[in-house]
Design a protein around this motif. Structure first.
Motif, PDB file in Angstrom:
ATOM      1  N   THR A  31       0.824  -1.207   0.000  1.00 33.61           N
ATOM      2  CA  THR A  31       0.000   0.000   0.000  1.00 33.61           C
ATOM      3  C   THR A  31       0.861   1.262   0.000  1.00 33.61           C
ATOM      4  OG1 THR A  31      -1.813  -1.155   1.095  1.00 33.61           O
ATOM      5  CG2 THR A  31      -1.786   1.245   1.290  1.00 33.61           C
ATOM      6  N   LEU A  35       0.531   4.872  -2.292  1.00 30.65           N
ATOM      7  CA  LEU A  35       0.394   6.218  -1.742  1.00 30.65           C
ATOM      8  C   LEU A  35       1.256   7.239  -2.467  1.00 30.65           C
ATOM      9  CD1 LEU A  35       0.441   5.469   2.082  1.00 30.65           C
ATOM     10  CD2 LEU A  35      -1.522   6.058   0.660  1.00 30.65           C
ATOM     11  N   ARG A  36       2.282   6.781  -3.132  1.00 28.98           N
ATOM     12  CA  ARG A  36       3.200   7.714  -3.794  1.00 28.98           C
ATOM     13  C   ARG A  36       3.300   7.501  -5.298  1.00 28.98           C
ATOM     14  NH1 ARG A  36       6.647   4.546   0.044  1.00 28.98           N
ATOM     15  NH2 ARG A  36       7.810   3.106  -1.248  1.00 28.98           N
ATOM     16  N   VAL A  65       2.783  13.581  -0.416  1.00 29.55           N
ATOM     17  CA  VAL A  65       1.478  12.924  -0.397  1.00 29.55           C
ATOM     18  C   VAL A  65       0.446  13.932   0.100  1.00 29.55           C
ATOM     19  CG1 VAL A  65       2.415  10.588  -0.083  1.00 29.55           C
ATOM     20  CG2 VAL A  65       1.801  11.945   1.925  1.00 29.55           C
ATOM     21  N   LEU A 139      -6.616   4.409   3.361  1.00 29.56           N
ATOM     22  CA  LEU A 139      -5.540   4.251   2.391  1.00 29.56           C
ATOM     23  C   LEU A 139      -6.036   3.429   1.210  1.00 29.56           C
ATOM     24  CD1 LEU A 139      -4.054   4.899   5.141  1.00 29.56           C
ATOM     25  CD2 LEU A 139      -2.144   3.645   4.205  1.00 29.56           C
ATOM     26  N   LEU A 164      -5.650   9.092   2.148  1.00 34.07           N
ATOM     27  CA  LEU A 164      -4.247   9.391   1.912  1.00 34.07           C
ATOM     28  C   LEU A 164      -3.857   8.895   0.529  1.00 34.07           C
ATOM     29  CD1 LEU A 164      -1.923  10.693   3.503  1.00 34.07           C
ATOM     30  CD2 LEU A 164      -1.283   8.395   4.258  1.00 34.07           C
ATOM     31  N   GLY A 165      -3.131   9.721  -0.202  1.00 36.63           N
ATOM     32  CA  GLY A 165      -2.699   9.330  -1.541  1.00 36.63           C
ATOM     33  C   GLY A 165      -1.627  10.259  -2.063  1.00 36.63           C
TER      34      GLY A 165
END
Length: 169
Positions: A31, A35-36, A65, A139, A164-165
């Protein structure tokens, strides 16, 4: 004693070798990688540790992020990690030196909150990260909520809920 240098001064293939050794090649399915996605690591906050023989022992990368709140507003954050230390060098202080280097460079006049996925006891004890403000965050993939940690001088700037991303700003 570790010598800390900018990660930009290291051959990217060597960085990938350290990451593969520390986290296995399957690391790209985690994960944290989602996120990045589509972003570049922040060169000013990313470092490498060299051992006494000037061999690469570990790396740290930081990433832009964002936490997108329920209204669609993106709140920028710095994702710390991965912190990768080769197995033979673990427990020798390289990880702490890399974390300290990255966190020290963050501008104290207007620090963005920092987020990471990691061991709450370690990152809390040494660097002040906590899951206290992340319970309402989600997430784009599986994660252990107790391992989603944040560090900020002003928790009031953090939305209580959000996804979150990658930073797209």
């Amino acid at each position: 004693m570790a010598t800390i240098i900018p990660l930009a001064d290291v051959d990217p293939a060597l960085v990938e070798q350290v990451l593969d050794t520390a986290f296995e090649p399957e690391r790209h399915t985690r994960t944290a990688y989602r996120l990045r996605e589509g972003t570049e690591w922040l060169q000013a906050l990313s470092f490498a540790a060299l051992d006494d023989d000037d061999m690469l022992a570990g790396t740290i990368q930081c990433w832009p992020v964002a936490l997108t709140d329920p209204t669609g507003r993106a709140h920028p954050l710095i994702m710390v990690g991965p912190v990768a230390v080769l197995p033979h060098a673990q427990g020798l202080g390289y990880g702490q030196a890399l974390m300290t280097a990255s966190l020290t460079v963050i501008d104290p006049r207007a620090p963005l909150p920092q987020v990471l996925i990691g061991d709450p006891e370690y990152y809390g004890r040494f660097f002040g990260f906590s899951a206290a403000h992340t319970a309402g965050w989600t997430l784009p993939g599986p994660w252990a909520p107790e391992r989603l940690l944040c560090r900020t001088a002003n928790p009031a700037v953090l939305p209580q809920e959000g996804m979150l991303g990658p930073w797209r700003g």
